[in-house]
Design a protein around this motif. Structure first.
Motif, PDB file in Angstrom:
ATOM      1  N   ILE A  50     -28.292 -23.384  16.328  1.00 38.08           N
ATOM      2  CA  ILE A  50     -29.492 -23.725  15.562  1.00 38.08           C
ATOM      3  C   ILE A  50     -30.273 -24.775  16.358  1.00 38.08           C
ATOM      4  CG2 ILE A  50     -30.386 -24.681  13.404  1.00 38.08           C
ATOM      5  CD1 ILE A  50     -27.838 -23.791  12.036  1.00 38.08           C
ATOM      6  N   PRO A  51     -31.597 -24.604  16.516  1.00 39.74           N
ATOM      7  CA  PRO A  51     -32.385 -25.602  17.256  1.00 39.74           C
ATOM      8  C   PRO A  51     -32.144 -27.011  16.721  1.00 39.74           C
ATOM      9  CG  PRO A  51     -33.722 -23.669  16.803  1.00 39.74           C
ATOM     10  CD  PRO A  51     -32.433 -23.483  16.043  1.00 39.74           C
ATOM     11  N   ARG A  52     -32.007 -27.957  17.643  1.00 41.22           N
ATOM     12  CA  ARG A  52     -31.664 -29.316  17.228  1.00 41.22           C
ATOM     13  C   ARG A  52     -32.757 -29.924  16.359  1.00 41.22           C
ATOM     14  NH1 ARG A  52     -29.913 -34.616  20.751  1.00 41.22           N
ATOM     15  NH2 ARG A  52     -32.157 -34.974  20.895  1.00 41.22           N
ATOM     16  N   LEU A  53     -34.017 -29.645  16.673  1.00 42.63           N
ATOM     17  CA  LEU A  53     -35.106 -30.195  15.864  1.00 42.63           C
ATOM     18  C   LEU A  53     -35.002 -29.717  14.424  1.00 42.63           C
ATOM     19  CD1 LEU A  53     -37.716 -31.760  15.494  1.00 42.63           C
ATOM     20  CD2 LEU A  53     -38.962 -29.743  16.318  1.00 42.63           C
ATOM     21  N   ASP A  54     -34.669 -28.448  14.211  1.00 42.08           N
ATOM     22  CA  ASP A  54     -34.515 -27.928  12.852  1.00 42.08           C
ATOM     23  C   ASP A  54     -33.437 -28.695  12.093  1.00 42.08           C
ATOM     24  OD1 ASP A  54     -36.431 -26.097  13.508  1.00 42.08           O
ATOM     25  OD2 ASP A  54     -35.063 -24.381  13.650  1.00 42.08           O
ATOM     26  N   GLN A  55     -32.357 -29.033  12.792  1.00 37.82           N
ATOM     27  CA  GLN A  55     -31.262 -29.758  12.136  1.00 37.82           C
ATOM     28  C   GLN A  55     -31.641 -31.206  11.840  1.00 37.82           C
ATOM     29  OE1 GLN A  55     -27.179 -28.624  13.718  1.00 37.82           O
ATOM     30  NE2 GLN A  55     -28.441 -27.729  15.336  1.00 37.82           N
ATOM     31  N   ILE A  56     -32.397 -31.820  12.744  1.00 40.77           N
ATOM     32  CA  ILE A  56     -32.874 -33.182  12.489  1.00 40.77           C
ATOM     33  C   ILE A  56     -33.814 -33.191  11.283  1.00 40.77           C
ATOM     34  CG2 ILE A  56     -34.295 -35.058  13.403  1.00 40.77           C
ATOM     35  CD1 ILE A  56     -33.170 -34.410  16.170  1.00 40.77           C
ATOM     36  N   GLU A  57     -34.726 -32.229  11.235  1.00 41.91           N
ATOM     37  CA  GLU A  57     -35.658 -32.153  10.110  1.00 41.91           C
ATOM     38  C   GLU A  57     -34.917 -31.979   8.788  1.00 41.91           C
ATOM     39  OE1 GLU A  57     -38.255 -28.964  11.092  1.00 41.91           O
ATOM     40  OE2 GLU A  57     -39.507 -30.170  12.426  1.00 41.91           O
ATOM     41  N   GLN A 109     -37.909 -27.849  26.990  1.00 43.37           N
ATOM     42  CA  GLN A 109     -38.613 -28.566  25.935  1.00 43.37           C
ATOM     43  C   GLN A 109     -39.473 -29.663  26.555  1.00 43.37           C
ATOM     44  OE1 GLN A 109     -38.450 -27.762  22.673  1.00 43.37           O
ATOM     45  NE2 GLN A 109     -37.012 -26.106  23.124  1.00 43.37           N
ATOM     46  N   GLU A 110     -40.713 -29.821  26.050  1.00 46.45           N
ATOM     47  CA  GLU A 110     -41.558 -30.906  26.527  1.00 46.45           C
ATOM     48  C   GLU A 110     -40.975 -32.235  26.089  1.00 46.45           C
ATOM     49  OE1 GLU A 110     -45.588 -30.369  25.334  1.00 46.45           O
ATOM     50  OE2 GLU A 110     -45.993 -28.903  26.907  1.00 46.45           O
ATOM     51  N   MET A 129     -37.244 -38.365  25.764  1.00 44.18           N
ATOM     52  CA  MET A 129     -36.697 -37.610  24.658  1.00 44.18           C
ATOM     53  C   MET A 129     -37.635 -36.451  24.374  1.00 44.18           C
ATOM     54  SD  MET A 129     -37.392 -39.919  21.213  1.00 44.18           S
ATOM     55  CE  MET A 129     -36.580 -38.707  20.141  1.00 44.18           C
ATOM     56  N   GLU A 130     -37.168 -35.472  23.636  1.00 48.73           N
ATOM     57  CA  GLU A 130     -38.009 -34.320  23.332  1.00 48.73           C
ATOM     58  C   GLU A 130     -39.216 -34.768  22.504  1.00 48.73           C
ATOM     59  OE1 GLU A 130     -35.980 -30.989  21.744  1.00 48.73           O
ATOM     60  OE2 GLU A 130     -34.504 -30.888  23.366  1.00 48.73           O
ATOM     61  N   GLN A 131     -40.375 -34.324  22.932  1.00 49.54           N
ATOM     62  CA  GLN A 131     -41.612 -34.765  22.307  1.00 49.54           C
ATOM     63  C   GLN A 131     -41.684 -34.368  20.837  1.00 49.54           C
ATOM     64  OE1 GLN A 131     -45.118 -33.532  24.373  1.00 49.54           O
ATOM     65  NE2 GLN A 131     -46.474 -34.824  23.170  1.00 49.54           N
TER      66      GLN A 131
END
Length: 274
Positions: A50-57, A109-110, A129-131
Motif C-alpha cells: 500500500i502506498p506509504r502516503l495513503d497509510q500516513i493519511e 517520488q518527488e 522527504m517526499e514532497q
C-alpha cells in the motif's frame, strides 16, 4: 486508542507531540513533562503493498488527536538522504549550493529539501522527504517542525556532554541501514561521518579510521553505541578489543519517570522529547 489515565489531551497545549517516519514504521510520542508518567509511545508498521502516503493519511484521519494544537509538534524523518553543513558556511553559501532548487526524485517520488539547525553544535542538517508527505502533514498538523533523526541525535548527544569532560566521546548510531558516527571533545562536535551499513569488518574500519584521525586514546576515551541492536551487536566484540571503554545506550536516565513506554521508544526520538 488506549492511553494511560495520566494522559489528558484536553490540555494538549501542555504536551509535545513527536511523529517519527521511517521506511518501515509510523510512530508517535506524546509527553507532558509536568505530569508523572505523562508519556505515551505508539508504533505501527507500514504495509509494503500500500502506498506509504495513503497509510500516513489514514493514520492522521483515524487518530484525529494528532492534529490538535500542541506546545510543539515535531515530524522526524529517518532516512539516509541528508548532509551536515557547518552553519557559518551554510549561511554564506545558501541551500542551493548543497542541493538543487528543483524537486528531485527518490524511488520515483518527488522530494522536497528541508533544513534544521542544530544550534548547539553550529551545524545545519539538510535532508529530503517526499514532497506529497510533507505537504499533507504541513496541512493537517498544527504548525509542525520538520527535522531529521541526525539533528535529533546531535541535540541529545550535545546535551549529555559536560563542557570540560576529561575524555572524548565517539557515538555510533545504527538506523535506516547506516551507521552515523559523531565525535565530541570538551563539549564540541569535532567530527561527523555517515557510513552505509556494510560488513562488520568494514564498519569497524570506518569507525577506527575516524578514531585515529581524531587522535582519540584507546585507554582513555570512550565509544557509545545506540540504535538498532541487531545491527550493532556483532560490532561490539571488535570495538572492545581495541577500545577499553565501550558502552551501549538505551533510554536516557532522565526518562525513568516516563514509564514503560520509554523503554520502547527509539533512541533518536529522545532528542525531541527531553
Amino acid at each position: 486508542m488506549f492511553f494511560p489515565q495520566s494522559i489528558s489531551l484536553s490540555d494538549a497545549e501542555q504536551y509535545t507531540l513527536a511523529i517519527r517516519l521511517s521506511a518501515e514504521h509510523f510512530s508517535f510520542a506524546i509527553r507532558n513533562p509536568l505530569v508523572p508518567n505523562g508519556y505515551v509511545y505508539r508504533e505501527t508498521s507500514f504495509e509494503k503493498d500500500i502506498p506509504r502516503l495513503d497509510q500516513i493519511e489514514k493514520t492522521i484521519f483515524d487518530l484525529t488527536f494528532l492534529t490538535q494544537r500542541y506546545a510543539q509538534t515535531w515530524v522526524q524523518v529517518v532516512s539516509p538522504h541528508y548532509t551536515l553543513v557547518p552553519s557559518d558556511f551554510f549561511e554564506s553559501k545558501g541551500r542551493e549550493t548543497f542541493f538543487p532548487t528543483s524537486p528531485q526524485k527518490t524511488d520515483n517520488q518527488e522530494t522536497v529539501t528541508l533544513s534544521d539547525t542544530s544550534s548547539s553544535t553550529r551545524n545545519e542538517v539538510l535532508f529530503q522527504m517526499e514532497q506529497a508527505e510533507y505537504e499533507f502533514l504541513s496541512r493537517h498538523l498544527f504548525s509542525p517542525r520538520f527535522t531529521h533523526h541526525t539533528a535529533s541525535l546531535l541535540r541529545l548527544w550535545k546535551g549529555e556532554v559536560p563542557h570540560f569532560e576529561p575524555f572524548a566521546r565517539m557515538h555510533l548510531h545504527f538506523v535506516a541501514g547506516q551507521m552515523d558516527i559523531a565525535v565530541f571533545r570538551e563539549g564540541r562536535l569535532i567530527a561527523f561521518q555517515p557510513v552505509k551499513q556494510d560488513s562488520v569488518q568494514n564498519l569497524f574500519y570506518f569507525a577506527m579510521n575516524l578514531w585515529s584521525a581524531c587522535r582519540l586514546q584507546q585507554l582513555h576515551d570512550r565509544i557509545f553505541v545506540s540504535g538498532d541492536a541487531d545491527a550493532y551487536t556483532p560490532l561490539l566484540p571488535l570495538l572492545g578489543r581495541y577500545v577499553q571503554h565501550v558502552e551501549t545506550k538505551g533510554a536516557p536516565c532522565e526518562t525513568f519517570l516516563m514509564g514503560q513506554d520509554a523503554t520502547q521508544t527509539p533512541y533518536d526520538l529522545f532528542g525531541l522529547l527531553l
